[in-house]
Design a protein around this motif. Structure first.
Motif, PDB file in Angstrom:
ATOM      1  N   SER A 125       0.834  -1.208   0.000  1.00 45.15           N
ATOM      2  CA  SER A 125       0.000   0.000   0.000  1.00 45.15           C
ATOM      3  C   SER A 125       0.868   1.257   0.000  1.00 45.15           C
ATOM      4  CB  SER A 125      -0.913  -0.021   1.231  1.00 45.15           C
ATOM      5  OG  SER A 125      -1.593   1.203   1.347  1.00 45.15           O
ATOM      6  N   CYS A 126       1.888   1.250   0.871  1.00 39.05           N
ATOM      7  CA  CYS A 126       2.779   2.410   1.008  1.00 39.05           C
ATOM      8  C   CYS A 126       3.562   2.649  -0.287  1.00 39.05           C
ATOM      9  CB  CYS A 126       3.733   2.180   2.179  1.00 39.05           C
ATOM     10  SG  CYS A 126       5.002   3.437   2.350  1.00 39.05           S
ATOM     11  N   MET A 127       4.173   1.584  -0.841  1.00 42.45           N
ATOM     12  CA  MET A 127       5.042   1.731  -2.014  1.00 42.45           C
ATOM     13  C   MET A 127       4.253   2.182  -3.251  1.00 42.45           C
ATOM     14  SD  MET A 127       8.112   1.153  -0.970  1.00 42.45           S
ATOM     15  CE  MET A 127       9.196   0.655  -2.300  1.00 42.45           C
ATOM     16  N   LEU A 128       3.052   1.637  -3.439  1.00 40.69           N
ATOM     17  CA  LEU A 128       2.260   2.022  -4.612  1.00 40.69           C
ATOM     18  C   LEU A 128       1.746   3.449  -4.497  1.00 40.69           C
ATOM     19  CD1 LEU A 128       0.332  -1.291  -5.351  1.00 40.69           C
ATOM     20  CD2 LEU A 128       2.124  -0.241  -6.726  1.00 40.69           C
ATOM     21  N   ASN A 129       1.330   3.833  -3.286  1.00 38.22           N
ATOM     22  CA  ASN A 129       0.863   5.216  -3.086  1.00 38.22           C
ATOM     23  C   ASN A 129       1.983   6.215  -3.329  1.00 38.22           C
ATOM     24  OD1 ASN A 129      -1.995   5.397  -2.428  1.00 38.22           O
ATOM     25  ND2 ASN A 129      -1.499   4.081  -0.684  1.00 38.22           N
ATOM     26  N   LEU A 130       3.180   5.851  -2.853  1.00 36.99           N
ATOM     27  CA  LEU A 130       4.335   6.735  -3.075  1.00 36.99           C
ATOM     28  C   LEU A 130       4.647   6.848  -4.561  1.00 36.99           C
ATOM     29  CD1 LEU A 130       6.734   5.601  -0.195  1.00 36.99           C
ATOM     30  CD2 LEU A 130       5.769   7.891  -0.485  1.00 36.99           C
ATOM     31  N   LEU A 131       4.608   5.698  -5.264  1.00 34.06           N
ATOM     32  CA  LEU A 131       4.908   5.693  -6.694  1.00 34.06           C
ATOM     33  C   LEU A 131       3.944   6.608  -7.454  1.00 34.06           C
ATOM     34  CD1 LEU A 131       6.756   4.335  -8.854  1.00 34.06           C
ATOM     35  CD2 LEU A 131       4.910   2.702  -9.206  1.00 34.06           C
ATOM     36  N   LEU A 132       2.672   6.501  -7.094  1.00 36.22           N
ATOM     37  CA  LEU A 132       1.657   7.302  -7.800  1.00 36.22           C
ATOM     38  C   LEU A 132       1.682   8.773  -7.389  1.00 36.22           C
ATOM     39  CD1 LEU A 132      -1.250   4.697  -7.729  1.00 36.22           C
ATOM     40  CD2 LEU A 132       0.208   5.306  -9.658  1.00 36.22           C
ATOM     41  N   SER A 133       2.500   9.073  -6.359  1.00 41.07           N
ATOM     42  CA  SER A 133       2.664  10.474  -5.947  1.00 41.07           C
ATOM     43  C   SER A 133       3.757  11.185  -6.743  1.00 41.07           C
ATOM     44  CB  SER A 133       3.028  10.547  -4.450  1.00 41.07           C
ATOM     45  OG  SER A 133       2.052   9.885  -3.679  1.00 41.07           O
ATOM     46  N   LEU A 134       4.502  10.413  -7.545  1.00 43.31           N
ATOM     47  CA  LEU A 134       5.562  11.034  -8.350  1.00 43.31           C
ATOM     48  C   LEU A 134       4.961  11.980  -9.383  1.00 43.31           C
ATOM     49  CD1 LEU A 134       7.885   7.971  -9.185  1.00 43.31           C
ATOM     50  CD2 LEU A 134       8.453   9.896  -7.688  1.00 43.31           C
ATOM     51  N   PRO A 135       5.690  13.035  -9.756  1.00 42.71           N
ATOM     52  CA  PRO A 135       5.222  13.899 -10.853  1.00 42.71           C
ATOM     53  C   PRO A 135       5.003  13.042 -12.102  1.00 42.71           C
ATOM     54  CG  PRO A 135       7.148  14.853  -9.767  1.00 42.71           C
ATOM     55  CD  PRO A 135       6.983  13.483  -9.200  1.00 42.71           C
ATOM     56  N   GLU A 136       4.058  13.442 -12.939  1.00 43.37           N
ATOM     57  CA  GLU A 136       3.665  12.593 -14.063  1.00 43.37           C
ATOM     58  C   GLU A 136       4.821  12.216 -15.008  1.00 43.37           C
ATOM     59  OE1 GLU A 136       0.605  13.000 -17.680  1.00 43.37           O
ATOM     60  OE2 GLU A 136      -0.312  13.065 -15.694  1.00 43.37           O
ATOM     61  N   PRO A 137       5.695  13.149 -15.433  1.00 41.11           N
ATOM     62  CA  PRO A 137       6.799  12.751 -16.323  1.00 41.11           C
ATOM     63  C   PRO A 137       7.697  11.689 -15.679  1.00 41.11           C
ATOM     64  CG  PRO A 137       6.629  15.142 -16.216  1.00 41.11           C
ATOM     65  CD  PRO A 137       5.727  14.603 -15.157  1.00 41.11           C
ATOM     66  N   ASN A 138       7.935  11.841 -14.356  1.00 41.27           N
ATOM     67  CA  ASN A 138       8.779  10.878 -13.635  1.00 41.27           C
ATOM     68  C   ASN A 138       8.109   9.504 -13.595  1.00 41.27           C
ATOM     69  OD1 ASN A 138       9.303  13.672 -12.751  1.00 41.27           O
ATOM     70  ND2 ASN A 138      10.850  12.763 -11.407  1.00 41.27           N
ATOM     71  N   LEU A 139       6.806   9.490 -13.275  1.00 42.87           N
ATOM     72  CA  LEU A 139       6.070   8.227 -13.167  1.00 42.87           C
ATOM     73  C   LEU A 139       6.012   7.506 -14.516  1.00 42.87           C
ATOM     74  CD1 LEU A 139       4.255   6.214 -11.650  1.00 42.87           C
ATOM     75  CD2 LEU A 139       2.306   7.695 -12.176  1.00 42.87           C
ATOM     76  N   VAL A 140       5.629   8.235 -15.563  1.00 39.07           N
ATOM     77  CA  VAL A 140       5.465   7.618 -16.884  1.00 39.07           C
ATOM     78  C   VAL A 140       6.817   7.107 -17.401  1.00 39.07           C
ATOM     79  CG1 VAL A 140       4.735   8.009 -19.265  1.00 39.07           C
ATOM     80  CG2 VAL A 140       3.471   9.064 -17.397  1.00 39.07           C
ATOM     81  N   THR A 141       7.868   7.891 -17.203  1.00 40.26           N
ATOM     82  CA  THR A 141       9.206   7.468 -17.641  1.00 40.26           C
ATOM     83  C   THR A 141       9.643   6.222 -16.876  1.00 40.26           C
ATOM     84  OG1 THR A 141       9.799   9.745 -18.200  1.00 40.26           O
ATOM     85  CG2 THR A 141      11.618   8.195 -17.903  1.00 40.26           C
ATOM     86  N   PHE A 142       9.363   6.211 -15.574  1.00 40.29           N
ATOM     87  CA  PHE A 142       9.748   5.046 -14.767  1.00 40.29           C
ATOM     88  C   PHE A 142       9.011   3.788 -15.232  1.00 40.29           C
ATOM     89  CE2 PHE A 142       8.892   2.244 -11.083  1.00 40.29           C
ATOM     90  CZ  PHE A 142      10.180   1.740 -10.951  1.00 40.29           C
ATOM     91  N   LEU A 143       7.706   3.882 -15.456  1.00 38.51           N
ATOM     92  CA  LEU A 143       6.941   2.708 -15.892  1.00 38.51           C
ATOM     93  C   LEU A 143       7.415   2.217 -17.260  1.00 38.51           C
ATOM     94  CD1 LEU A 143       3.334   3.668 -14.721  1.00 38.51           C
ATOM     95  CD2 LEU A 143       4.936   2.108 -13.619  1.00 38.51           C
ATOM     96  N   PHE A 144       7.784   3.151 -18.133  1.00 40.46           N
ATOM     97  CA  PHE A 144       8.315   2.805 -19.458  1.00 40.46           C
ATOM     98  C   PHE A 144       9.633   2.024 -19.301  1.00 40.46           C
ATOM     99  CE2 PHE A 144      10.865   3.866 -23.249  1.00 40.46           C
ATOM    100  CZ  PHE A 144       9.988   3.478 -24.263  1.00 40.46           C
ATOM    101  N   LEU A 145      10.511   2.539 -18.426  1.00 40.00           N
ATOM    102  CA  LEU A 145      11.797   1.884 -18.171  1.00 40.00           C
ATOM    103  C   LEU A 145      11.588   0.529 -17.483  1.00 40.00           C
ATOM    104  CD1 LEU A 145      14.948   2.107 -18.128  1.00 40.00           C
ATOM    105  CD2 LEU A 145      14.715   3.130 -15.852  1.00 40.00           C
ATOM    106  N   LEU A 146      10.645   0.482 -16.547  1.00 38.85           N
ATOM    107  CA  LEU A 146      10.368  -0.742 -15.788  1.00 38.85           C
ATOM    108  C   LEU A 146       9.970  -1.885 -16.722  1.00 38.85           C
ATOM    109  CD1 LEU A 146      10.189  -1.490 -12.671  1.00 38.85           C
ATOM    110  CD2 LEU A 146       7.724  -1.276 -12.948  1.00 38.85           C
ATOM    111  N   ASP A 147       9.077  -1.608 -17.657  1.00 36.94           N
ATOM    112  CA  ASP A 147       8.663  -2.633 -18.622  1.00 36.94           C
ATOM    113  C   ASP A 147       9.853  -3.126 -19.443  1.00 36.94           C
ATOM    114  OD1 ASP A 147       6.068  -2.596 -17.815  1.00 36.94           O
ATOM    115  OD2 ASP A 147       5.355  -1.229 -19.378  1.00 36.94           O
ATOM    116  N   HIS A 148      10.714  -2.197 -19.816  1.00 39.84           N
ATOM    117  CA  HIS A 148      11.898  -2.552 -20.603  1.00 39.84           C
ATOM    118  C   HIS A 148      12.819  -3.474 -19.802  1.00 39.84           C
ATOM    119  CE1 HIS A 148      15.622  -2.301 -22.841  1.00 39.84           C
ATOM    120  NE2 HIS A 148      16.208  -1.639 -21.849  1.00 39.84           N
TER     121      HIS A 148
END
Length: 756
Positions: free
Chosen positions: A647-670
């Motif tokens: 719960s804590c880790m996902l809430n923190l992740l979704l609190s990231l600024p949008e460019p940071n979050l989207v870039t991270f998810l893109f990198l994560l999939d890679h």
């Protein structure tokens, strides 16, 4: 009073020390009897027939051993009743003094040892009864080798320690100790030059040429072994556990005469799978080793001697465990008359060294037929697989330029690799491109290598073999041929500084020119905002995505696309360094928004593309996970309750600024797709988390807890170690999640954002 009680306690201890001496004398007499029994009929036969041995030769052994037996029997028979009828005034010093005065008999064994071993061999061949007792020869060696003699005199120091100066035994025991010590010191002076030598037959010596700790693969399990290369054989031993204060001893597992040794050609279908230890377990061991080393330094400063010894023992255990679990490169040897054995080592350099040393010795044809006395060979060979806690090594980044090579006698397809040590074993860190069909390769390639307590840089030159079907593939591993190899000590005093240091490495007639520059961790990990905000490196991710009107920066998309196109099966992708000059060229091109950057990328080694992506994230002025949220991520990953953690880790992740979050998810999939090819590229999720964790999470300089003095061992100190481990664990947590559930509003935004 108290002194009286102490004296009484000491006198009681005398009895216990003497009881121990009696027990060891009983064992010693039994061993002497075991030697005498099979020699009695042999001696009798020698007087009535024409044996292989003369009477004189038999007497060399028989009468001397019999004389020794009588001396110790007399000592034992004199001591036993005195201990049985014990009182505190009982005197035993005269017995020890008489025994010490007869130590000269051992000199006959030491001086005559080489002839005696040969005689014992002949006894075995001439008499079946002697030969049947297979332990006799090794027992003889153990008792009477120059190295075994030191164990024979009883422990006089202990007895003297518990004998009051006023006791009549005190001066007698002192005299006995003096005689014993003088005798032993004269023996030790002779042992030093002979320490590595063991007679095989007249005029020929078995010498220890090379040894090291290795991991043997036994029925699919890893076993820590000590391997010795002697003049005529390869011997594998196990270090026995110490019990009750006994000295270290070896248990010989097997040996192969060099005349019968071959390097096995591996049929892939027959090769046994190598058991892998999870990377997170190996990293945890490294952290523990670092912490123990720091504790040792602290205790030394506080002069805590006893605690330092305990910590050193603990360090030795941890390093042995790491040595057991980390190597994965097979080195196979085969006995032509029997079975094959597989070792696991961490370095191609080390494997080549062993092969060369064995082959060189085989060419000399000194492969002698005499069976070894393994206990005797190993008597003087006790070593420990422990590092020197006085030498913390270097932490930071080493830039190496591999310039050129000269001295080749024929045109070759040549490339170089660089290895550095980390926590006691070596890791391959960089590889140049193949310079084809030349006697003077001119690479001029620069690499940035991360150092973790490193003390040595190794350079290996390989000939690239393209027609692999014709090759004799040994060990099912790298079939390219090592042309030359060498190593350079990394001097903590000489290396730090802003200037490049040029050096020429000479090896096997070839000279390779290198330049090196070291940057300590204190400076290499700083996040420096770029003064030029029109580029992409050192510029906030939100600024770049806004300027490009994209959700994920163009540089990230381009690098990921290129790696996925041709780097998914590259061994060590993201771990092996790319050529620094190529990375810098790409950095300049991306910063200038060069239209030809995709063409440049297609012509470069894929490790340079991977290195450019890592550099981009490393040079962000603020980490992708942001300075603000970093402490919360570090706290969240430490939660023990799995539901609360998620719960804590996902809430923190979704609190990231949008460019940071989207870039991270893109990198994560890679990164997940890269790890799907782990069987080929050797990059697990944990390996990738180790590479990218600190890059994505390490805070800006103002929030960093990195110690100020990089030359002290604390630079891999508790705070830094735990901080890095935490950063790795945060990224690993997200890599291991199958899916990342997000609120609908965010999900829509992310879905649209992939149209980059």
């Amino acid at each position: 009073g108290k002194p009286c009680l102490d004296a009484e306690k000491g006198l009681e201890m005398r009895k216990w020390v003497l009881s121990g001496i009696l027990a060891s004398e009983e064992t010693y007499l039994g061993q002497l009897e075991a030697l005498l029994l099979p020699m009695k009929p042999l001696k009798a036969a020698a007087t009535t027939s024409q044996p292989v041995l003369t009477v004189t030769q038999i007497e060399t052994i028989f009468f001397k051993v019999a004389e020794l037996y009588e001396i110790h029997k007399e000592f034992y028979d004199g001591l036993l009743p005195r201990v049985q009828q014990w009182n505190h005034q009982q005197r035993v010093g005269d017995l020890f003094q008489r025994l010490a005065n007869q130590l000269g008999l051992y000199r006959a064994f030491v001086d005559n040892y080489e002839v005696a071993v040969e005689t014992a061999e002949k006894c075995s061949q001439a008499n079946s009864q002697f030969a049947e007792i297979s332990e006799v020869n090794s027992l003889f060696c153990r008792l009477f080798s120059p190295w075994g003699v030191g164990r024979c005199p009883p422990p006089l120091q202990d007895l003297l320690k518990h004998t009051p100066p006023s006791h009549p035994d005190h001066p007698l025991l002192q005299d006995a100790l003096r005689i014993s010590q003088n005798f032993l010191s004269s023996i030790n002076e002779e042992i030093t030059p002979r320490r590595q030598s063991m007679t095989v037959k007249k005029g020929e010596h078995r010498q220890l040429l090379k040894d090291s700790f290795m991991v043997e693969l036994v029925e699919g399990a890893r076993k820590l072994r000590h391997v010795f290369l002697f003049t005529d054989l390869l011997l594998c031993a196990k270090l026995k556990k110490m019990t009750g204060g006994k000295s270290q001893q070896y248990d010989c597992k097997w040996y192969i005469p060099l005349a019968d040794l071959a390097f096995q050609n591996v049929d892939e279908s027959d090769s046994c799978p190598i058991p892998q230890v999870p990377d997170e377990d190996i990293d945890a061991m490294k952290i523990k080793i670092s912490q123990i080393k720091n504790e040792i330094q602290r205790e030394k400063a506080n002069k805590g001697g006893k605690l330092v010894e305990r910590l050193r023992k603990k360090l030795c255990e941890q390093e042995s465990l790491l040595l057991l679990t980390s190597p994965c490169m097979a080195f196979r040897v085969h006995n032509r008359n029997g079975k094959s054995y597989t070792f696991l080592i961490s370095s191609d350099y080390e494997r080549a060294e062993w092969r060369e040393a064995i082959r060189e010795q085989q060419k000399k044809r000194e492969c002698l037929a005499v069976a070894p006395c393994c206990e005797c060979l190993l008597t003087v060979c006790v070593f420990f697989p422990c590092s020197d806690d006085e030498s913390p090594g270097l932490y930071g980044f080493l830039n190496v330029i591999v310039h050129s090579a000269s001295g080749l006698k024929q045109s070759l397809n040549l490339y170089c690799t660089l290895e550095v040590d980390s926590f006691g074993y070596f890791v391959n860190k960089a590889k140049t491109r193949v310079y084809r069909d030349t006697t003077e390769p001119n690479w001029n390639e620069e690499f940035e290598i991360e150092l973790e307590g490193s003390q040595t840089l190794r350079l290996l030159c390989y000939e690239k073999c393209y027609n692999k079907s014709k090759l004799n593939r040994e060990d099912g591993e790298n079939s390219d041929r090592i042309v030359a190899k060498s190593q350079i000590q990394l001097d903590p005093q000489a290396l730090p500084g802003k200037d490049w240091q040029r050096t020429v490495v000479s090896m096997n007639g070839i000279e390779v020119k290198l330049s090196m520059k070291f940057t300590s961790r204190e400076f290499s990990l700083k996040r420096m905002p770029s003064r030029k905000q029109t580029g992409v490196f050192g510029v906030k991710i939100s600024t770049v995505t806004k300027r490009e009107r994209s959700k994920v920066p163009y540089i990230v998309r381009q690098c990921v696309e290129e790696v996925e196109r041709r780097g998914m099966e590259e061994v060590g992708i993201y771990r092996v360094s790319g050529v620094a000059t190529d990375i810098q060229a790409l950095k300049v091109a991306f910063d200038a928004n060069d239209k030809d950057v995709s063409v440049m990328m297609s012509e470069m080694d894929v490790n340079a593309i991977a290195g450019t992506l890592k550099l981009y994230f490393r040079e962000l002025p603020e980490p992708l996970f942001t300075d603000e949220l970093y402490p919360s991520f570090a706290g969240g990953i430490a939660l023990s309750d799995s539901v609360a953690k998620e719960s804590c880790m996902l809430n923190l992740l979704l609190s990231l600024p949008e460019p940071n979050l989207v870039t991270f998810l893109f990198l994560l999939d890679h990164l997940k797709r890269v790890a799907e090819n782990e069987s080929v590229n050797k990059m697990s999720l944990h390996n990738l988390a180790t590479v990218f964790g600190p890059t994505l999470l390490r805070p800006s300089e103002k929030d960093s807890k990195i110690p100020a003095n990089p030359t002290l061992p604390i630079s891999m100190g508790d705070s830094w170690s735990l901080e890095v481990m935490s950063q790795v664990q945060v990224l690993l947590y997200f890599l291991q999640l199958e899916t990342i559930p997000t609120p609908d509003s965010k999900r829509q935004s992310i879905l649209f954002s992939t149209e980059v």
